[in-house]
Design an enzyme around this catalytic site. Structure first.
Site, PDB file in Angstrom:
ATOM      1  N   CYS A  61       2.525  -5.000   6.969  1.00 21.12           N
ATOM      2  CA  CYS A  61       2.266  -4.789   5.554  1.00 21.12           C
ATOM      3  C   CYS A  61       3.447  -4.080   4.895  1.00 21.12           C
ATOM      4  O   CYS A  61       4.355  -3.596   5.559  1.00 21.12           O
ATOM      5  CB  CYS A  61       0.977  -4.000   5.364  1.00 21.12           C
ATOM      6  SG  CYS A  61      -0.515  -4.967   5.682  1.00 21.12           S
TER       7      CYS A  61
ATOM      8  N   HIS B 270       0.823  -1.213   0.000  1.00 20.21           N
ATOM      9  CA  HIS B 270       0.000   0.000   0.000  1.00 20.21           C
ATOM     10  C   HIS B 270       0.854   1.259   0.000  1.00 20.21           C
ATOM     11  O   HIS B 270       2.045   1.250   0.321  1.00 20.21           O
ATOM     12  CB  HIS B 270      -0.960   0.002   1.191  1.00 20.21           C
ATOM     13  CG  HIS B 270      -0.301   0.094   2.543  1.00 20.21           C
ATOM     14  ND1 HIS B 270       0.032   1.306   3.123  1.00 20.21           N
ATOM     15  CD2 HIS B 270       0.081  -0.862   3.427  1.00 20.21           C
ATOM     16  CE1 HIS B 270       0.585   1.091   4.299  1.00 20.21           C
ATOM     17  NE2 HIS B 270       0.628  -0.216   4.517  1.00 20.21           N
TER      18      HIS B 270
END
Length: 523
Positions: free
Chosen positions: A434, A415
């Site tokens: 992440c 992301h």
């Protein structure tokens, strides 16, 4: 020690042999049936061939020679030679005199062959037993299919076909040989003393740096005792290959990398070979490699890197380290909502909520949004907090403008992020797990290019609308989160990185426990 089956099991094995063979049960066949009963795949293989041998007797020499030839090269692949021990096998064949002895050796040879075949093609270790963050699916092959194929074709070609064929594996093999030759020639020399050097310096430390760079292959031989422009260029090349800021100055971090012992680099190569065996499978024509040890991501199309970017990965704490696994990217979400994970909600935000903070987050109950003014957050703790938190799309959203989804059980994805400063660090391990991407919009354009004539315009139109929207990828893309601290580029540049999660150290310890030896340990 060979465990022998009960008389009942042996009788059942022989009873399942073809009827015409029953009157001809020899000590050899009896020993084969007895030893093979320990493993169903091996037992099924020998039953299907009426317990006939594949390693001894007429026509077996070629097969035996091919296997011994492979075992003689086991060290080249960084395998535990003692598991197979070619010298012992040769001695055992010379010593086996009776039918029973030859029958037991026949099955033991098959067992050794299958052990070698698995080790060289898909790894010596079960990585999940080494580190819980390594959750790769190993390319294990069926044992019965393996031994059957070996007996039906060219044994030399079959053995060579077991070796990983990826260029990355082949290049690591060459680097292993280069390091072995360097060690035989005396190694890399003395460590460089001092805390740092820069252009214009001279003295014993500069001479030590010069000599070490020469032996490592970064500098041509010379007697220069000054940190000159040529040494500066060599240091800059070394820094690039080791993931350091290429300023040409031998500061503390650079000297620490320069002084890493050759044996330690050899350990990284051995771990790298094992990791490549775990990846011994055909990768998708288009895939994404995220190298956690390097903190870098690559898009690979038909074997060539077509896009790359630095990334931030999970911090080095037990609950934040990014796991290693493979999955498939199916879509991206533009203007994403951040659904705050439960662990972050109760461990990080609940104390802030008690103080009246975290106003950028919306509070949700079972039936939808809840007015936070009506909640006494002091009543709750990590175990009984009944709410969830969300951050709506916007310029300060923790996921930025886009996230790239490859749905998986670990809830890991790539992301964007509004926090840009961390991308400039040499070590980028700061996320909750992440992968934050430094060039997210460019990555989005690159992934959309095969399915639209105007990827920039189409993406921007959705982004500018300000609402969350899912955009499917018409061609799903493989995603492989790997942990490579040593690799060689197609142009021959050897790259080394650190071991931010300590995983390589655990893998190397496990390899040693399995019998893999560094050259230094062999002398």
């Amino acid at each position: 020690m060979i465990l022998r089956p009960t008389a009942a099991v042996l009788a059942l094995l022989l009873a399942t042999a073809p009827a015409f063979a029953k009157p001809l049960v020899t000590p050899f066949k009896q020993a084969v049936a007895q030893a093979a009963a320990e493993d169903e795949s091996i037992a099924a293989f020998y039953r299907a061939r009426d317990f006939a041998p594949i390693w001894m007797g007429e026509g077996a020499e070629h097969r035996r020679a091919a296997f011994l030839w492979a075992l003689d090269a086991a060290h080249d692949h960084g395998l535990p030679e003692g598991r197979y021990d070619a010298a012992t096998i040769r001695a055992e064949f010379a010593a086996a005199a009776t039918g029973s002895e030859r029958g037991l050796l026949e099955v033991e040879m098959t067992r050794r062959f299958l052990r070698y075949a698995q080790d060289v093609s898909s790894g010596v270790l079960d990585p999940r037993q080494v580190d819980r963050g390594i959750v790769v699916d190993l390319p294990r092959r069926d044992w019965l299919e393996q031994i059957t194929a070996f007996t039906e074709g060219d044994p030399y070609a079959f053995v060579q076909g077991l070796w990983p064929t990826s260029p990355a594996y082949t290049r690591l093999l060459r680097e292993k040989l280069r390091l072995e030759e360097a060690r035989a020639a005396g190694g890399w020399g003395d460590a460089v003393p001092g805390g740092g050097l820069e252009p214009g310096d001279q003295g014993e430390a500069v001479i030590a740096l010069r000599n070490r760079l020469i032996r490592m292959g970064y500098l041509r031989r010379s007697a220069v005792a000054v940190y000159d422009a040529e040494m500066e260029a060599a240091v800059r090349a070394f820094q690039i290959d080791h993931g350091l800021s290429p300023d040409g100055q031998a500061g503390a971090a650079t000297l620490a990398a320069v002084n890493v012992p050759l044996a330690d680099r050899m350990g990284q190569i051995l771990v790298g070979l094992e990791r490549q065996r775990w990846m011994n499978k055909e990768l998708e024509p288009r895939h994404i490699l995220v190298n956690l040890a390097e903190q870098h991501a690559y898009v690979v199309d038909d074997g060539k890197v077509t896009f790359d970017t630095v990334v931030v990965v999970g911090a080095d704490t037990p609950d934040r380290r990014t796991p290693e696994f493979s999955d498939t990217m199916t879509h991206m979400v533009i203007n994403p909502t951040w659904n705050v994970p439960r662990s972050i909600t109760v461990n990080e935000y609940l104390p802030v909520l008690r103080r009246g903070g975290a106003r950028h987050l919306q509070v949700y109950g079972r039936n939808g949004p809840v007015n936070r003014a009506l909640i006494d957050f002091s009543r709750y703790n990590a175990s009984n907090f009944p709410f969830s938190l969300k951050q709506p799309p916007g310029p300060k959203n923790a996921l930025g403008r886009v996230k790239f989804m490859f749905p998986n059980r670990y809830n890991i994805y790539l992301h964007d992020t509004p926090s840009r400063s961390l991308f400039a660090r040499d070590l980028r391990t700061f996320s909750h797990g992440c992968v934050r991407v430094a060039r997210p919009l460019e990555l989005a354009y690159h992934l959309l290019a095969p399915q639209t004539a105007d990827p920039v315009g189409d993406f921007s139109a959705v982004l500018n609308a300000g609402r969350e929207r899912r955009v499917n990828l018409e061609q799903p893309i493989g995603v492989h989160l790997v942990y490579w601290s040593a690799w060689v580029t197609p142009t021959g540049r050897v790259n080394y990185r650190g071991d931010p999660y300590g995983r390589d150290a655990r893998v190397l310890d496990a390899l040693r426990a399995a019998g893999v030896e560094l050259d230094a340990e062999r002398s």
